[in-house]
Design a protein around this motif. Sequence first.
Motif, PDB file in Angstrom:
ATOM      1  N   UNK A  89       5.295  -2.745 -10.935  1.00 58.91           N
ATOM      2  CA  UNK A  89       5.905  -1.874 -10.937  1.00 58.91           C
ATOM      3  C   UNK A  89       6.232  -0.648 -10.248  1.00 58.91           C
ATOM      4  N   UNK A  90       5.187  -0.066 -10.653  1.00 60.20           N
ATOM      5  CA  UNK A  90       4.823   2.020 -10.447  1.00 60.20           C
ATOM      6  C   UNK A  90       4.665   1.941  -8.911  1.00 60.20           C
ATOM      7  N   UNK A  91       3.906   1.050  -8.323  1.00 54.23           N
ATOM      8  CA  UNK A  91       3.273   0.384  -7.230  1.00 54.23           C
ATOM      9  C   UNK A  91       4.340   0.521  -6.052  1.00 54.23           C
ATOM     10  N   UNK A  92       5.801  -0.033  -6.628  1.00 55.41           N
ATOM     11  CA  UNK A  92       6.815  -0.492  -5.525  1.00 55.41           C
ATOM     12  C   UNK A  92       8.135   0.178  -5.884  1.00 55.41           C
ATOM     13  N   UNK A  93       8.657   0.809  -7.029  1.00 58.53           N
ATOM     14  CA  UNK A  93       9.436   1.604  -7.978  1.00 58.53           C
ATOM     15  C   UNK A  93       9.892   2.841  -6.592  1.00 58.53           C
ATOM     16  N   UNK A  94      11.050   2.672  -5.692  1.00 62.62           N
ATOM     17  CA  UNK A  94      11.452   3.785  -4.887  1.00 62.62           C
ATOM     18  C   UNK A  94      11.084   5.127  -4.828  1.00 62.62           C
ATOM     19  N   UNK A  95      11.457   6.231  -6.540  1.00 58.89           N
ATOM     20  CA  UNK A  95      11.615   6.567  -6.960  1.00 58.89           C
ATOM     21  C   UNK A  95      10.118   7.290  -7.903  1.00 58.89           C
ATOM     22  N   UNK A  96      10.243   8.739  -7.348  1.00 60.06           N
ATOM     23  CA  UNK A  96       8.777   9.048  -8.493  1.00 60.06           C
ATOM     24  C   UNK A  96       9.000   8.702  -9.526  1.00 60.06           C
TER      25      UNK A  96
END
Length: 295
Positions: free
Chosen positions: A172-179
């Motif tokens: 999820x952290x890798x693909x999530x679009x928001x920092x």
Amino acid sequence: MSYEDRPAFRIIGLSGVVIFLWGVTAWLRMLAGSVPPLELTGIALIGAALSSCLLTGPRGATWSAIRRHPWYAWLTVGAGLVGGAAFYFAALTYAPAAQVVVITYSWPLLFAIASDVYSHRRPAPLTFVSLFVGLAGVGVMHGTTAAPSADAWLGYVYALASGLCWVAYSLFVQVYSRPIASAYPAFFAVGAVAALLLQAATGGLVWPGSTGAWTASIILGIGPYGLGFLAWGYVVRHGNPRIVPVLPYAVPAVAAITLVLVGRVQPTLTLWAGCALVIMACVASMRTRRHAGRV
């Protein structure tokens, strides 16, 4: 900015920090004593929230970041943090630390596959070979034992559940679009509250009974679950996606060396042979995945 544009030494350095911090987690959990897993998770995440506040910018930036994240981000990140830590601590309560570390940190294989599939890449066959060599290495590292007890089997199930939580969290952290870096203090704080409320509702709070246990619990938060997760979040978002999934395979080797140095595990030839296999697998897998990324 793509991962090729990132300073390689920064990714390598942060990866080393993560591997070290996660490698000493099993020992710190032993020092924390009889603190229940959910409560230890809550204490650790409080320490993580406080330490990450010093690294993620001013308070205004944190509150601004909180408002930008949808409910599913809170649910996924929060469940990943609480589930991964609590299941791991529970596993270390019921089963031998060496085997727990082996099972939990077999999750890079699943993460590597999930990362490639999500990105529409075909996993390289040599990647599977190197990853299985790493898994064989951690098996050799700790040798064979008698048939596990019922409690040990329960610990192994918890270890597997912890690994699956880390797979979901990391992907999820890798693909999530928001920092999410600036919102980590809030993620940690929400996770801490959830863990402590669950512990209070299910078994009651049992605070650490000694200064050493308190110290270990706090260090768990500041180190592996504070600095460690901030560093890992940066690595999975900005590192080479074909190399990052194999990095945690070095954790069992670091954990084994740590347990030997502190007198919790006896040094044996199989232990060092397993460490050598794990290191060889990591190097081979990194080279294979880097080459595939250039094709």
